[in-house]
Design an enzyme around this catalytic site. Structure first.
Site, mmCIF file in Angstrom:
data_model
loop_
_atom_site.group_PDB
_atom_site.id
_atom_site.type_symbol
_atom_site.label_atom_id
_atom_site.label_comp_id
_atom_site.label_asym_id
_atom_site.label_seq_id
_atom_site.Cartn_x
_atom_site.Cartn_y
_atom_site.Cartn_z
ATOM 1 N N SER A 1 46.953 50.469 13.551
ATOM 2 C CA SER A 1 47.213 50.103 14.947
ATOM 3 C C SER A 1 47.719 48.672 15.041
ATOM 4 O O SER A 1 48.665 48.378 15.788
ATOM 5 C CB SER A 1 45.938 50.261 15.785
ATOM 6 O OG SER A 1 46.135 49.816 17.107
ATOM 7 N N TRP B 1 51.222 48.625 13.738
ATOM 8 C CA TRP B 1 52.125 49.275 14.699
ATOM 9 C C TRP B 1 52.662 48.247 15.691
ATOM 10 O O TRP B 1 53.824 48.318 16.107
ATOM 11 C CB TRP B 1 51.377 50.379 15.445
ATOM 12 C CG TRP B 1 52.179 51.086 16.504
ATOM 13 C CD1 TRP B 1 52.951 52.202 16.347
ATOM 14 C CD2 TRP B 1 52.282 50.744 17.896
ATOM 15 N NE1 TRP B 1 53.527 52.568 17.541
ATOM 16 C CE2 TRP B 1 53.136 51.690 18.514
ATOM 17 C CE3 TRP B 1 51.739 49.730 18.686
ATOM 18 C CZ2 TRP B 1 53.449 51.643 19.874
ATOM 19 C CZ3 TRP B 1 52.060 49.682 20.034
ATOM 20 C CH2 TRP B 1 52.900 50.635 20.610
ATOM 21 N N HIS B 2 51.827 47.284 16.050
ATOM 22 C CA HIS B 2 52.240 46.293 17.044
ATOM 23 C C HIS B 2 53.259 45.307 16.503
ATOM 24 O O HIS B 2 54.066 44.779 17.273
ATOM 25 C CB HIS B 2 51.018 45.532 17.572
ATOM 26 C CG HIS B 2 50.211 46.306 18.566
ATOM 27 N ND1 HIS B 2 49.237 47.204 18.189
ATOM 28 C CD2 HIS B 2 50.250 46.353 19.914
ATOM 29 C CE1 HIS B 2 48.696 47.750 19.265
ATOM 30 N NE2 HIS B 2 49.302 47.245 20.327
ATOM 31 N N GLY B 3 53.231 45.048 15.212
ATOM 32 C CA GLY B 3 54.200 44.095 14.692
ATOM 33 C C GLY B 3 54.077 43.898 13.200
ATOM 34 O O GLY B 3 52.995 44.066 12.626
ATOM 35 N N PHE C 1 57.508 45.769 21.040
ATOM 36 C CA PHE C 1 56.891 46.684 20.092
ATOM 37 C C PHE C 1 57.579 48.043 20.078
ATOM 38 O O PHE C 1 57.311 48.832 19.202
ATOM 39 C CB PHE C 1 55.409 46.873 20.408
ATOM 40 C CG PHE C 1 54.651 45.561 20.485
ATOM 41 C CD1 PHE C 1 54.826 44.600 19.512
ATOM 42 C CD2 PHE C 1 53.793 45.293 21.545
ATOM 43 C CE1 PHE C 1 54.136 43.382 19.580
ATOM 44 C CE2 PHE C 1 53.104 44.082 21.621
ATOM 45 C CZ PHE C 1 53.291 43.136 20.641
#
Length: 455
Positions: free
Chosen positions: A303, A306-308, A455
């Site tokens: 997670s 996933w954001h960066g 994102f």
């Protein structure tokens, strides 16, 4: 036009699809082609994974996963891995000069690839049938209110609404306008106003007192909440105008009494996506404590990533895994699964206040890693917040953040039992909506980009 000119369902869906691609193409027509290719690929994979031959279905399932993650990997993560490998090889004496991509990350790529993947997964599991009408499927992937920042929809929730005849509903349209107004208030009045203060503190954290840095972290907690939940409200409200009901994405997360409840209330569509398509397939918590711990760290680290493509996002995910772990081991992670704080009371108890305050403190601590540009900055910021208590009076200049935070908290507390029902007493309803609208207009010049667009 949508309701009164394009009355047949087929033409309504075509209009939505054209509008969605126009909306996305306005930013970059090149990446519009990428969206179309990704959409068409998963449309085809949907038929192939529906094959009664399970080996064939599994082969195309993995091909779909590789295709979607490959797109993400190239555009979002390639440079990160290239530079990390360069540094790793340098440590053992090998010097490389990798070719880096000089392209912007396609806006919303993490969202629409997850739409396509969930569709293929659900077909493989037998929860969804392949959609034969390509326009219907393309609308599901690219519906413009949710295309660039979610919510991440599920095929079995949105596709039936796309395929079913829709009729104008006045009450639904009014509710949509209210949600849009509330979302714009949170974004433009709250988040954008706090953004100026947050940027000035984080960009000069070396010269700020510890108390100022603490105020900056608190301000960012509400900036990102107002920004992202505001966008979600605008998306849900816009969808209502077209006759759609989207999944909820936020349910007053800062009233959470532990980290587990926070993740049932923050970015719900993403956390539930990882739960259903990663955590449970890995075994969830049903195959022993050791695997449950492993799976917990996997979903939180993924997670974060996933954001960066940066270690500070991974650290943010790691911290939340550490905060969730004691609840999992003590089997307390489901304590607040179905209720809301002070559900049948006006005010919280002392115990609930402590639980909310401690959870918010932990979440705010973790947000520093999310907001900082790298690990070095996050570490320096936190060190300053803990150790630098020279000139505490300087923090008074930033106390105006609470002019934005306190009203938002009070309104959220009033609405906490239902995030979609913006109930206002009839006697002052018009005045309240007029004040919100005037504030949005007054603050409009301070607009900044939505945080989650990156994102």
């Amino acid at each position: 036009m949508y309701w009164f000119v394009f009355k047949p369902l087929r033409w309504q869906n075509v209009l939505i699809l054209v509008a969605s691609y126009f909306f996305y193409g306005w930013w970059s027509w090149k990446f519009m082609i990428l969206l179309a290719v990704s959409t068409f690929a998963d449309y085809l994979y949907g038929f192939w994974v529906a094959s009664p031959n399970r080996k064939k279905a599994q082969f195309f399932l993995w091909l779909s996963v590789i295709n979607n993650l490959g797109i993400l990997g190239v555009f979002k993560y390639y440079n990160f891995f290239a530079l990390e490998f360069k540094e790793a090889f340098a440590l053992i004496g090998f010097h490389t000069n990798p070719v880096l991509l000089k392209v912007a990350i396609p806006i919303g790529i993490s969202f629409y690839t997850f739409h396509g993947m969930s569709y293929v997964f659900d077909i493989y599991r037998g929860k969804q049938k392949p959609v034969r009408n390509f326009v219907d499927y393309a609308v599901f992937v690219s519906f413009f209110p949710l295309l660039v920042a979610g919510p991440i929809e599920r095929a079995n929730h949105l596709l039936p609404q796309i395929q079913k005849k829709r009729f104008f509903n006045y009450a639904q349209a009014v509710a949509g306008c209210r949600l849009m107004l509330w979302g714009m208030f949170k974004k433009i009045v709250i988040a954008d106003s706090l953004a100026t203060i947050v940027d000035s503190i984080f960009n000069n954290y070396q010269h700020q007192s510890g108390l100022t840095l603490i105020i900056g972290a608190i301000a960012f907690s509400f900036q990102i909440y107002g920004d992202f939940s505001g966008y979600s409200d605008i998306a849900m409200g816009t969808a209502k105008l077209f006759g759609f009901e989207l999944l909820s994405n936020f349910r007053f997360p800062y009233f959470s009494r532990d980290v587990a409840e926070f993740w049932r209330r923050w970015h719900i569509s993403l956390s539930s996506w990882f739960r259903d398509y990663l955590y449970i397939p890995l075994g969830g918590s049903k195959e022993g404590k050791l695997k449950a711990v492993r799976n917990t760290f996997i979903i939180f680290l993924v997670s974060g990533f996933w954001h960066g493509a940066s270690w500070n996002y991974i650290a943010w995910g790691f911290l939340h895994a550490c905060g969730f772990l004691p609840l999992l081991l003590l089997q307390r992670n489901r304590r607040h699964a179905s209720d809301v704080v002070a559900q049948y009371r006006k005010y919280p108890t002392g115990k609930e206040l402590w639980q909310m305050a401690s959870t918010f403190t932990f979440v705010t601590f973790a947000w520093v890693f999310f907001r900082a540009k790298d690990m070095f900055t996050a570490a320096g910021y936190l060190k300053g917040a803990i150790t630098n208590y020279k000139h505490p009076k300087e923090a008074l200049a930033y106390c105006n953040v609470f002019y934005y935070i306190i009203p938002l908290l009070l309104i959220d507390w009033w609405l906490r039992r239902d995030e979609r029902n913006l109930s206002v007493p009839k006697r002052g309803k018009r005045i309240v909506y007029m004040v919100l609208a005037l504030l949005v207009i007054f603050y409009f010049g301070k607009k900044t980009n939505f945080i989650y667009f990156q994102f």
